[in-house]
Design a protein around this motif. Structure first.
Motif, PDB file in Angstrom:
ATOM      1  N   ALA A  73       0.835  -1.214   0.000  1.00 12.36           N
ATOM      2  CA  ALA A  73       0.000   0.000   0.000  1.00 12.36           C
ATOM      3  C   ALA A  73       0.863   1.255   0.000  1.00 12.36           C
ATOM      4  N   GLN A  74       1.979   1.201   0.719  1.00 12.94           N
ATOM      5  CA  GLN A  74       2.892   2.355   0.738  1.00 12.94           C
ATOM      6  C   GLN A  74       3.499   2.593  -0.648  1.00 12.94           C
ATOM      7  N   GLN A  75       3.818   1.502  -1.351  1.00 11.15           N
ATOM      8  CA  GLN A  75       4.366   1.638  -2.707  1.00 11.15           C
ATOM      9  C   GLN A  75       3.353   2.298  -3.639  1.00 11.15           C
ATOM     10  N   LYS A  76       2.086   1.921  -3.520  1.00  6.59           N
ATOM     11  CA  LYS A  76       1.047   2.500  -4.367  1.00  6.59           C
ATOM     12  C   LYS A  76       0.852   3.987  -4.056  1.00  6.59           C
ATOM     13  N   LYS A  77       0.866   4.340  -2.753  1.00  2.00           N
ATOM     14  CA  LYS A  77       0.714   5.742  -2.366  1.00  2.00           C
ATOM     15  C   LYS A  77       1.874   6.578  -2.894  1.00  2.00           C
ATOM     16  N   MET A  78       3.078   5.998  -2.813  1.00  2.00           N
ATOM     17  CA  MET A  78       4.259   6.725  -3.274  1.00  2.00           C
ATOM     18  C   MET A  78       4.198   6.933  -4.785  1.00  2.00           C
ATOM     19  N   ALA A  79       3.710   5.898  -5.508  1.00  2.00           N
ATOM     20  CA  ALA A  79       3.610   6.003  -6.964  1.00  2.00           C
ATOM     21  C   ALA A  79       2.631   7.094  -7.386  1.00  2.00           C
ATOM     22  N   LYS A  80       1.636   7.368  -6.530  1.00  2.00           N
ATOM     23  CA  LYS A  80       0.646   8.407  -6.833  1.00  2.00           C
ATOM     24  C   LYS A  80       1.067   9.780  -6.319  1.00  2.00           C
ATOM     25  N   GLY A  81       2.274   9.852  -5.740  1.00  2.00           N
ATOM     26  CA  GLY A  81       2.777  11.131  -5.259  1.00  2.00           C
ATOM     27  C   GLY A  81       2.265  11.528  -3.897  1.00  2.00           C
ATOM     28  N   LYS A  82       1.668  10.597  -3.168  1.00  2.00           N
ATOM     29  CA  LYS A  82       1.132  10.906  -1.850  1.00  2.00           C
ATOM     30  C   LYS A  82       2.220  10.787  -0.783  1.00  2.00           C
ATOM     31  N   THR A  83       1.968  11.380   0.366  1.00  2.00           N
ATOM     32  CA  THR A  83       2.921  11.332   1.471  1.00  2.00           C
ATOM     33  C   THR A  83       2.938   9.928   2.077  1.00  2.00           C
ATOM     34  N   VAL A  84       4.137   9.414   2.323  1.00  2.00           N
ATOM     35  CA  VAL A  84       4.281   8.076   2.909  1.00  2.00           C
ATOM     36  C   VAL A  84       5.121   8.175   4.171  1.00  2.00           C
ATOM     37  N   SER A  85       4.916   7.201   5.065  1.00  2.00           N
ATOM     38  CA  SER A  85       5.642   7.210   6.343  1.00  2.00           C
ATOM     39  C   SER A  85       7.068   6.687   6.207  1.00  2.00           C
ATOM     40  N   PHE A  86       7.366   5.995   5.125  1.00  2.00           N
ATOM     41  CA  PHE A  86       8.718   5.512   4.844  1.00  2.00           C
ATOM     42  C   PHE A  86       8.839   5.312   3.340  1.00  2.00           C
ATOM     43  N   ASP A  87      10.069   5.232   2.862  1.00  2.00           N
ATOM     44  CA  ASP A  87      10.310   5.028   1.438  1.00  2.00           C
ATOM     45  C   ASP A  87      10.436   3.522   1.177  1.00  2.00           C
ATOM     46  N   PRO A  88       9.421   2.895   0.572  1.00  2.00           N
ATOM     47  CA  PRO A  88       9.454   1.434   0.380  1.00  2.00           C
ATOM     48  C   PRO A  88      10.511   0.967  -0.615  1.00  2.00           C
ATOM     49  N   THR A  89      11.095   1.896  -1.384  1.00  2.00           N
ATOM     50  CA  THR A  89      12.107   1.505  -2.373  1.00  2.00           C
ATOM     51  C   THR A  89      13.509   1.438  -1.770  1.00  2.00           C
ATOM     52  N   LYS A  90      13.640   1.860  -0.497  1.00  2.00           N
ATOM     53  CA  LYS A  90      14.958   1.839   0.155  1.00  2.00           C
ATOM     54  C   LYS A  90      14.974   0.794   1.269  1.00  2.00           C
ATOM     55  N   ASP A  91      16.187   0.465   1.733  1.00  2.00           N
ATOM     56  CA  ASP A  91      16.333  -0.508   2.816  1.00  2.00           C
ATOM     57  C   ASP A  91      15.506  -0.077   4.023  1.00  2.00           C
ATOM     58  N   LYS A  92      14.844  -1.056   4.653  1.00  2.00           N
ATOM     59  CA  LYS A  92      13.963  -0.715   5.765  1.00  2.00           C
ATOM     60  C   LYS A  92      14.001  -1.769   6.858  1.00  2.00           C
ATOM     61  N   LYS A  93      13.475  -1.354   7.997  1.00  2.00           N
ATOM     62  CA  LYS A  93      13.365  -2.226   9.167  1.00  2.00           C
ATOM     63  C   LYS A  93      11.886  -2.403   9.494  1.00  2.00           C
ATOM     64  N   LEU A  94      11.528  -3.609   9.918  1.00  2.00           N
ATOM     65  CA  LEU A  94      10.158  -3.904  10.343  1.00  2.00           C
ATOM     66  C   LEU A  94      10.172  -4.150  11.844  1.00  2.00           C
ATOM     67  N   ILE A  95       9.318  -3.437  12.564  1.00  2.00           N
ATOM     68  CA  ILE A  95       9.177  -3.640  14.008  1.00  2.00           C
ATOM     69  C   ILE A  95       7.790  -4.220  14.264  1.00  2.00           C
ATOM     70  N   ILE A  96       7.730  -5.376  14.892  1.00  2.00           N
ATOM     71  CA  ILE A  96       6.458  -6.029  15.199  1.00  2.00           C
ATOM     72  C   ILE A  96       6.230  -5.941  16.706  1.00  2.00           C
ATOM     73  N   PHE A  97       5.065  -5.401  17.086  1.00  2.00           N
ATOM     74  CA  PHE A  97       4.715  -5.229  18.493  1.00  2.00           C
ATOM     75  C   PHE A  97       3.752  -6.345  18.914  1.00  2.00           C
ATOM     76  N   VAL A  98       4.115  -7.057  19.971  1.00  2.00           N
ATOM     77  CA  VAL A  98       3.344  -8.218  20.417  1.00  2.00           C
ATOM     78  C   VAL A  98       2.842  -7.975  21.834  1.00  2.00           C
ATOM     79  N   GLN A  99       1.547  -8.164  22.024  1.00  2.00           N
ATOM     80  CA  GLN A  99       0.934  -7.955  23.330  1.00  2.00           C
ATOM     81  C   GLN A  99       0.533  -9.300  23.918  1.00  2.00           C
ATOM     82  N   ALA A 100       0.997  -9.576  25.140  1.00  2.00           N
ATOM     83  CA  ALA A 100       0.683 -10.854  25.785  1.00  2.00           C
ATOM     84  C   ALA A 100      -0.616 -10.794  26.593  1.00  2.00           C
ATOM     85  N   GLU A 101      -1.055  -9.593  26.962  1.00  2.00           N
ATOM     86  CA  GLU A 101      -2.238  -9.439  27.812  1.00  2.00           C
ATOM     87  C   GLU A 101      -3.398  -8.823  27.024  1.00  2.00           C
ATOM     88  N   TYR A 102      -4.578  -9.369  27.236  1.00  2.00           N
ATOM     89  CA  TYR A 102      -5.773  -8.801  26.621  1.00  2.00           C
ATOM     90  C   TYR A 102      -6.203  -7.539  27.373  1.00  2.00           C
TER      91      TYR A 102
END
Length: 363
Positions: A198-227
């Motif tokens: 979705a970020q790649q599509k937004k970038m292709a349309k010239g919209k503002t993105v939170s990161f550049d999907p065409t460059k090296d990136k890091k993924l942070i996954i947040f895990v919650q153990a408690e409901y």
């Protein structure tokens, strides 16, 4: 396979569909031959990498592992059992369209997922499961494509007599915990790749993105153990509405005191209903425990995500404290707890057990 359908209307036979089916069977037969006739058996992931990367290997799928089952092996074996059971049920009900879906298309889709996952993880497919898949595939197609199935049975698998003398396999019931784990792996992977796309599509349309999907990136996954605490009362309502087989959702809606919160709570109620009706122990569900270790499952997924998400060079797991505003980094290799993080992004608070939140950032 020519789109004849199951009803009383005329068959919708089209040459393009027939040609596509013939080609699919030809490619499947060729793959089965390569897996059996050109198999290179190895005993470890290290040996797998050495043989796979040698110049002599034409098809890396043929490098197969022996020995005990691993994470993706357990998932695939469980999925095979479920699809064989589905196909047999549909054959008995003469629902041949559904039979073909379970016994060919879903079966090959499960195989493809297993192939890509084990290749990305650098361990390769298990030789025992490859042979089992080929055997089940031949048996599931025997009534529909008998000559194809008999060739695979006698000439590839080297069975002593025709497949017409064989019976359908008897397989164990699927493991509800593995079913939940499979759905989690597929759903989480899909959510992550969709968000990146979705970020790649937004970038292709010239919209503002939170990161550049065409460059090296890091993924942070947040895990919650408690409901979240607000869910406790809905767990009690689901417990009261569960009769041992199903959950009366209407009764829960009627009994809920805060009608304005019902809309927010319904997805949670439906998830509990799905778990209970899927065979997961009520004790596990009502104690609000996942049927599997979420962090351990995510750690197994790391090499697959690193290989499938474009330009992803690093992945972090963060186990959240209650409330989701802080947490601790989990080592993806051994599961040990590392540095503490505070002032996490707001989206971290959206994570609940079984449904992690995540963010990308460029490095």
């Amino acid at each position: 396979m020519g789109d004849a359908g199951d009803g009383i209307e005329d068959a919708n036979f089209e040459e393009s569909v027939a040609n596509s089916s013939i080609l699919k069977l030809f490619e499947l037969k060729k793959w089965c031959e390569e897996m059996i006739f050109e198999a290179h058996l190895v005993s470890s992931a290290e040996d797998y990498a050495k043989v796979r990367d040698s110049s002599k290997i034409k098809n890396t799928d043929s490098v197969q592992r022996t020995g005990s089952f691993g994470f993706f092996d357990e998932i695939f074996g469980n999925e095979l059992n479920g699809l064989v059971q589905q196909a047999k049920t549909h054959y008995g009900a003469t629902n041949y369209k559904l039979t073909l879906k379970a016994g060919l298309y879903d079966l090959t889709s499960a195989r493809d997922s297993y192939r890509s996952s084990t290749a990305a993880a650098g361990v390769g497919m298990c030789a025992e499961l490859v042979s089992r898949y080929i055997e089940y595939q031949a048996l599931m197609l025997a009534p529909i494509a008998p000559h194809w199935a008999d060739y695979v049975w006698t000439e590839v698998l080297k069975k002593p007599s025709s497949i017409q003398n064989a019976t359908f396999p008897t397989v164990p019931d699927t493991n509800p915990e593995l079913n939940a784990q499979t759905a989690y792996v597929r759903g989480t992977s899909s959510n992550i790749t969709s968000a990146e796309g979705a970020q790649q599509k937004k970038m292709a349309k010239g919209k503002t993105v939170s990161f550049d999907p065409t460059k090296d990136k890091k993924l942070i996954i947040f895990v919650q153990a408690e409901y979240p605490k607000w869910q406790a009362k809905y767990v009690d309502l689901v417990r009261d509405a569960f009769d041992g087989l199903t959950v009366d959702v209407k009764a829960i809606t009627t009994k809920a005191a805060d009608k304005s919160a019902v809309k927010k709570a319904m997805p949670f109620v439906q998830s509990l209903k799905k778990q209970l009706e899927g065979g997961i122990s009520p004790d596990v569900v009502f104690n609000r425990q996942l049927a599997f270790d979420e962090l351990a499952t995510l750690r197994e997924m790391v090499p697959v995500l690193l290989r499938t998400v474009p330009k992803l060079v690093r992945l972090e797991l963060v186990a959240l404290d209650e409330g989701g505003k802080s947490g601790v980094v989990i080592d993806v290799a051994d599961g040990s707890r590392g540095e503490r993080r505070s002032e996490l992004p707001a989206l971290a608070e959206a994570a609940i057990p079984g449904s992690p939140s995540f963010s990308f950032e460029n490095v």
